[in-house]
Design a protein around this motif. Structure first.
Motif, short mmCIF file in Angstrom:
data_model
loop_
_atom_site.label_atom_id
_atom_site.label_comp_id
_atom_site.label_asym_id
_atom_site.label_seq_id
_atom_site.Cartn_x
_atom_site.Cartn_y
_atom_site.Cartn_z
N MET A 106 0.96 -1.21 -0.01
CA MET A 106 0.05 -0.24 -0.19
C MET A 106 0.43 1.10 0.33
N LYS A 107 2.03 1.36 0.85
CA LYS A 107 2.60 2.51 0.89
C LYS A 107 3.32 2.40 -0.35
N LEU B 93 -3.91 1.48 -5.16
CA LEU B 93 -4.46 2.01 -3.62
C LEU B 93 -5.80 2.02 -2.97
N GLY B 94 -6.28 1.47 -3.99
CA GLY B 94 -7.94 1.47 -2.79
C GLY B 94 -8.34 0.37 -2.79
N VAL B 95 -7.79 -0.87 -3.99
CA VAL B 95 -8.03 -1.95 -3.47
C VAL B 95 -7.21 -2.12 -1.81
N LEU C 17 -9.18 -1.10 0.99
CA LEU C 17 -10.15 -1.72 0.94
C LEU C 17 -9.56 -3.19 2.11
N ALA C 18 -8.49 -3.80 1.57
CA ALA C 18 -8.44 -4.49 2.40
C ALA C 18 -7.28 -4.53 3.71
N LEU C 19 -6.64 -3.87 3.78
CA LEU C 19 -6.64 -3.26 5.40
C LEU C 19 -7.11 -2.90 6.23
N GLN D 255 -6.46 -8.21 -8.14
CA GLN D 255 -4.75 -7.23 -7.09
C GLN D 255 -5.08 -8.64 -6.03
N LEU D 256 -6.27 -9.05 -5.97
CA LEU D 256 -6.62 -9.74 -4.28
C LEU D 256 -5.91 -11.20 -5.19
N GLU D 257 -6.30 -11.59 -5.71
CA GLU D 257 -5.78 -12.75 -5.77
C GLU D 257 -4.20 -12.75 -5.49
N THR D 258 -3.55 -11.75 -6.16
CA THR D 258 -2.39 -11.42 -5.49
C THR D 258 -1.82 -11.77 -4.38
#
Length: 147
Positions: free
Chosen positions: A11-12, A23-25, A28-30, A85-88
């Protein structure tokens, strides 16, 4: 480094690079991870973080199907990007042969003989396939095998 810390670092770097969609995804995950930590008053380990990510993926896949059915290509594209992005962050998926071998071993280990033993088999399989297989599809395979 824990999975949560890796996502924070990603994210950073997305923030520094100006990659707003990514960054948005990641935010959301965090946020989902932090929400679960606050709700349960615990610090999540990697397995629990994977469970949160899997839940997010399931939600997005459901939304994607609904957006495609409603012919909303713009929203479907956003959901598809978030899924990618989440699958990574998930481990590599199991192959069909690996999944079948785990299924056979779990049935043998639990001594399952019919559909009533499906819960035992799923309980044995869940820790082995966490984040590496679709649990709904696996459940259907177990049911077919035992039924």
């Amino acid at each position: 480094m824990s999975l949560k810390n890796q996502i924070t670092e990603a994210m950073k770097s997305a923030l520094r690079a100006g990659d707003k969609p990514r960054l948005g995804v990641l935010r959301l995950a965090l946020a989902a991870i932090k929400q679960r930590e606050i709700d349960e008053r615990i610090v999540l380990d990697d397995a629990q973080v994977l469970a949160v990510l899997e839940k997010m993926l399931k939600q997005r896949r459901d939304s994607l199907a609904q957006f495609q059915a409603a012919q909303r290509a713009d929203l479907a594209a956003q959901e598809q990007y978030e899924i990618t992005q989440l699958e990574t962050w998930l481990p590599a998926p199991l192959s069909e042969s690996e999944l079948e071998a785990l299924l056979v071993a779990a049935i043998a280990t639990t001594g399952a003989s019919g559909a009533r033993d499906m819960g035992k088999v799923m309980a044995a399989l869940k820790p082995q396939v966490a984040g590496r297989a679709d649990m709904t599809a696996l459940s259907a395979r177990v049911k077919a095998r035992l039924g």
